[in-house]
Design an enzyme around this catalytic site. Structure first.
Site, PDB file in Angstrom:
ATOM      1  N   ASP A   1      25.107  59.843  46.737  1.00 26.72           N
ATOM      2  CA  ASP A   1      26.130  58.822  46.572  1.00 26.72           C
ATOM      3  C   ASP A   1      25.498  57.430  46.595  1.00 26.72           C
ATOM      4  O   ASP A   1      24.414  57.232  47.142  1.00 26.72           O
ATOM      5  CB  ASP A   1      27.164  58.897  47.696  1.00 26.72           C
ATOM      6  CG  ASP A   1      28.003  60.157  47.638  1.00 26.72           C
ATOM      7  OD1 ASP A   1      28.087  60.767  46.555  1.00 26.72           O
ATOM      8  OD2 ASP A   1      28.560  60.534  48.689  1.00 26.72           O
ATOM      9  N   LYS A   2      26.212  56.465  46.037  1.00 28.79           N
ATOM     10  CA  LYS A   2      25.730  55.082  46.002  1.00 28.79           C
ATOM     11  C   LYS A   2      25.301  54.594  47.390  1.00 28.79           C
ATOM     12  O   LYS A   2      24.245  53.994  47.545  1.00 28.79           O
ATOM     13  CB  LYS A   2      26.831  54.170  45.458  1.00 28.79           C
ATOM     14  CG  LYS A   2      26.495  52.689  45.491  1.00 28.79           C
ATOM     15  CD  LYS A   2      27.672  51.842  45.033  1.00 28.79           C
ATOM     16  CE  LYS A   2      27.365  50.363  45.168  1.00 28.79           C
ATOM     17  NZ  LYS A   2      28.518  49.514  44.770  1.00 28.79           N
TER      18      LYS A   2
END
Length: 302
Positions: free
Chosen positions: A132-133
């Protein structure tokens, strides 16, 4: 993006059909299907699903053809040879673009340094798995087609050991196994959720590393790789990841990025077969949070 099946395509496997129409490899398509990004008549399906006349396939992940633009950036490469590299991805970095208005992702930096990667996949060159970011940590990248296919196979067969550090709300003092199926949230398709009816198998092994204040530093080993698995699983037992704005709750210091870090990867080298183990240090934001809580606990009146 959606497709309606014609007579001549009836009976074809959905992964073959999408690979042909999206100009992506079957292994990439399989990953997207496994991550519930593909729906047939409103239902998630397996890669082996055979399409029928008038089936409506909705492909939610890639909305447009992406033109990857190389961009110079600092990459923290922690392992590299002629076949693979492992990068320690920083927080707030997206792994690959989802639209043409993104040119500062990890992939943009990778194709600047390694232009040959663009021949592997037009959208996710060399990318075998995702973070994920706001999740930092170790990410393995294939540098050629053979390495890519063999690494994808290892991930698909669950032969890769993946361990994460997370700081979670509450005091967790015993090892636990979370075995709860995960699927799309039926009320909000952007989010994932524990979904025993329509979800896919998801198993996380959780062990406390350090309990401090009303928080716990845990190690989580993934036995499966569902989208947002750790975040959904920890929230499901009322120990959400600190800083998780989607599945969590407010934290003491108003941290707004999740304290989740992929600290260990262990896999077989795609060419030599040698067992490779990569570990990274506990990130500074983890250390800072722990210190702030401990300092506060130490000055409380006794």
């Amino acid at each position: 993006m959606d497709y309606k099946i014609k007579v001549e395509n009836s009976g074809e496997r959905i992964d073959k059909y999408l690979a042909k129409n999206l100009e992506l490899s079957r292994s990439t398509i399989k990953k997207l299907i496994d991550e519930n990004e593909v729906f047939v008549n409103g239902q998630a399906v397996k890669s082996s699903y055979k399409v029928s006349i008038d089936d409506l396939i909705v492909f939610t992940y890639i909305e447009e053809k992406i033109n990857l633009v190389p961009k110079k950036m600092d990459l923290d490469i922690i392992y590299e040879d002629e076949d693979i590299l492992v990068v320690n991805k920083s927080k707030n970095t997206i792994v690959h673009p989802a639209s043409n208005d993104q040119d500062d992702t990890l992939v943009n930096g990778l194709i600047y340094k390694y232009p040959e990667l663009k021949t592997l996949d037009p959208i996710r060159p060399g990318i075998v798995h995702r973070l994920d970011k706001d999740t930092s940590g170790a990410l393995v990248v294939a540098k050629n087609k053979d390495a890519y296919e063999k690494l994808v196979d290892q991930f698909t067969k669950r032969q890769v050991i993946r361990k994460y550090y997370a700081i979670v709300h509450g005091r967790l003092e015993n090892k636990i196994e979370i075995n709860k199926k995960i699927g799309r949230n039926e009320k909000d398709r952007i989010k994932m959720a524990v979904n025993e009816k329509n979800g896919k198998e998801a198993i996380s092994l959780v062990a406390p590393v350090k309990v401090f204040g009303d928080y716990t530093l845990v190690e989580v080993e993934l036995k499966t790789g569902r989208t947002h698995q750790i975040r959904v699983h920890m929230a499901s037992i009322n120990h959400p990841v600190v800083g998780d704005l989607v599945y969590g709750r407010e934290n003491k210091f108003a941290i707004k990025t999740q304290l989740l870090h992929a600290y260990c990867l262990e896999f077989s080298h795609p060419k030599t077969g040698e067992q490779i183990k990569i570990t990274t240090d506990l990130p500074d934001d983890f250390k800072d949070f722990i210190k702030r809580i401990e300092d506060e606990e130490n000055i409380k009146p006794r």
